[in-house]
Design a protein around this motif. Structure first.
Motif, short mmCIF file in Angstrom:
data_model
loop_
_atom_site.label_atom_id
_atom_site.label_comp_id
_atom_site.label_asym_id
_atom_site.label_seq_id
_atom_site.Cartn_x
_atom_site.Cartn_y
_atom_site.Cartn_z
N PHE A 23 -50.34 -3.17 1.89
CA PHE A 23 -49.26 -4.14 1.83
C PHE A 23 -48.28 -3.83 0.71
O PHE A 23 -47.24 -4.49 0.59
N GLU A 24 -48.60 -2.84 -0.11
CA GLU A 24 -47.72 -2.46 -1.21
C GLU A 24 -46.65 -1.49 -0.71
O GLU A 24 -46.96 -0.48 -0.09
N SER A 29 -38.58 -6.68 12.09
CA SER A 29 -37.62 -6.25 11.07
C SER A 29 -38.03 -4.88 10.54
O SER A 29 -39.21 -4.55 10.47
N TYR A 30 -37.02 -4.09 10.14
CA TYR A 30 -37.26 -2.81 9.50
C TYR A 30 -37.41 -2.94 7.98
O TYR A 30 -37.70 -1.97 7.30
N ASP A 31 -37.20 -4.14 7.46
CA ASP A 31 -37.25 -4.37 6.02
C ASP A 31 -38.57 -5.05 5.65
O ASP A 31 -38.84 -6.18 6.06
N GLU A 58 -39.78 -1.16 16.67
CA GLU A 58 -39.25 -2.14 15.73
C GLU A 58 -40.44 -2.84 15.09
O GLU A 58 -41.19 -3.53 15.78
N PRO A 59 -40.63 -2.69 13.79
CA PRO A 59 -41.84 -3.24 13.14
C PRO A 59 -42.00 -4.74 13.36
O PRO A 59 -41.02 -5.49 13.30
N ALA A 79 -46.13 -1.96 9.17
CA ALA A 79 -45.29 -1.09 9.99
C ALA A 79 -43.91 -0.92 9.37
O ALA A 79 -43.31 0.18 9.43
N ALA A 80 -43.37 -1.98 8.76
CA ALA A 80 -42.06 -1.88 8.12
C ALA A 80 -42.10 -0.94 6.92
O ALA A 80 -41.16 -0.18 6.67
#
Length: 376
Positions: free
Chosen positions: A38-39, A10-12, A79-80, A85-86
């Motif tokens: 992670f933030e 997902s990109y989100d 694509e993450p 990565a997202a």
């Protein structure tokens, strides 16, 4: 979810939970030390003072530009598959685009130098590296200084191209770096991807390569040297999608010092249409002192029986006493014998790089690491 190919994408960032360390792709990672990444926050850039400064040196034929989200070829391959990565995707307004034009053969590498300005400063990046049809060249990514760095690298090797991507991590000891490299290799193209990690507190570089075109080849190599307190990790994924593809994966690491840690997870998937595949992956680690730990997990998944060959191997151990005895029996002092064994072990990866100055520099770094071990 154990199978790498079935992980969600997902990109989100909101589609991914904040890792706890129980997830299959995070359970070997020090999630507490990675927590800043992670933030979902923007880079800590200040006027005239970016969190990570870039310098690009490229031969005249190379086209260097930028790509916004939705501007091809950004996103053609990438694509993450995790939260980091997202976040890097969302928080990077303009991706660096390095393009080697069709039929161009570079005589010198493209060098992208990234220098972090502080361990308390956050940076996000997305880099697109593209070799057009029948192009040949090398792109070197160098990381130094210190930062909290989320990084995506998207690699496209088009038909008949020959591309080498080398990522070198020489961060300061307080740096935290998580990178996701995703690549597609088209018909009769070759990608040589090399990860070299020496510096940094926590460095996690995960390459994922899809051999999409018939006759494509992927060579994935890695070299790491972990000191006390360092965590160096790579999760490698090689997907044989097209027919008559070939792959070679070899990662080597040395470890010394209390709580030195390396993690290597290698996943190879031979898809149902990948007839005629020839693939092999291996990871080998040399533990030099007490208190160091290397985790090595090779996985091989085959969905067609019509292949040339496939295999995997993993080995982690200390010095071979017979090798040391052999050298010492010929008058070589123990410290020098240990040095020769380590150099010989790691030289196989260094010599695959093909950049003379960088190879000499890495041998010097290995010598410096060995000198620290001997002095303890």
């Amino acid at each position: 979810m154990q199978t790498r190919s079935e992980r969600p994408h997902s990109y989100d960032p909101a589609d991914f939970e904040i890792p706890t360390g129980r997830e299959v792709n995070w359970k070997h990672a020090p999630v507490a030390r990675l927590a800043p990444l992670f933030e979902d926050v923007a880079a800590d850039d200040r006027p005239g003072d970016p969190a990570v400064e870039y310098a690009v040196t490229a031969p005249e034929a190379v086209v260097v530009g930028s790509l916004r989200a939705g501007e091809a070829p950004r996103g053609d391959v990438f694509e993450p598959e995790d939260r980091v990565a997202a976040i890097a995707w969302r928080r990077t307004d303009e991706a660096l685009h390095v393009r080697i034009p069709r039929d161009v053969e570079l005589e010198a590498p493209v060098v992208v130098e990234m220098s972090g300005r502080g361990a308390d400063r956050r940076a996000n990046a997305h880099i697109v590296i593209e070799a057009e049809t029948h192009a040949r060249g090398t792109v070197l990514l160098r990381h130094a200084g210190s930062a909290q760095f989320d990084e995506n690298v998207e690699v496209i090797a088009r038909d008949g191209s020959h591309l080498e991507v080398v990522s070198v991590q020489q961060w300061e000891d307080d740096a935290v770096h998580a990178a996701s490299h995703q690549a597609r290799v088209d018909r009769d193209a070759t990608l040589r991807h090399i990860v070299v990690s020496f510096g940094g507190g926590v460095v996690r570089v995960n390459p994922s390569v899809e051999l999409a075109g018939t006759g494509s080849r992927g060579e994935l190599y890695g070299l790491s040297y972990a000191d006390a307190g360092q965590h160096l990790e790579s999760q490698v994924y090689l997907f044989h999608k097209g027919a008559e593809t070939s792959g070679d994966v070899l990662y080597k690491g040395a470890l010394q010092g209390e709580s030195a840690r390396s993690v290597w997870i290698g996943d190879v998937l031979i898809g149902p249409d990948a007839v005629g595949t020839d693939s092999y992956e291996a990871n080998r680690n040399l533990v030099l002192t007490d208190g160091a730990r290397a985790d090595s997990i090779p996985n091989l998944e085959i969905e067609t029986g019509d292949i040339r060959g496939a295999g995997h191997a993993s080995a982690t151990g200390r010095f071979d006493d017979e090798q040391l005895f052999y050298l010492q029996a010929r008058g070589i002092p123990e410290d020098e014998a240990r040095r020769l064994v380590v150099l010989g072990f790691l030289a196989e990866i260094v010599q695959k790089i093909g950049i003379d100055d960088l190879e000499a520099e890495l041998f010097d770094l290995i010598e410096a690491e060995l000198a620290q071990e001997v002095s303890r």
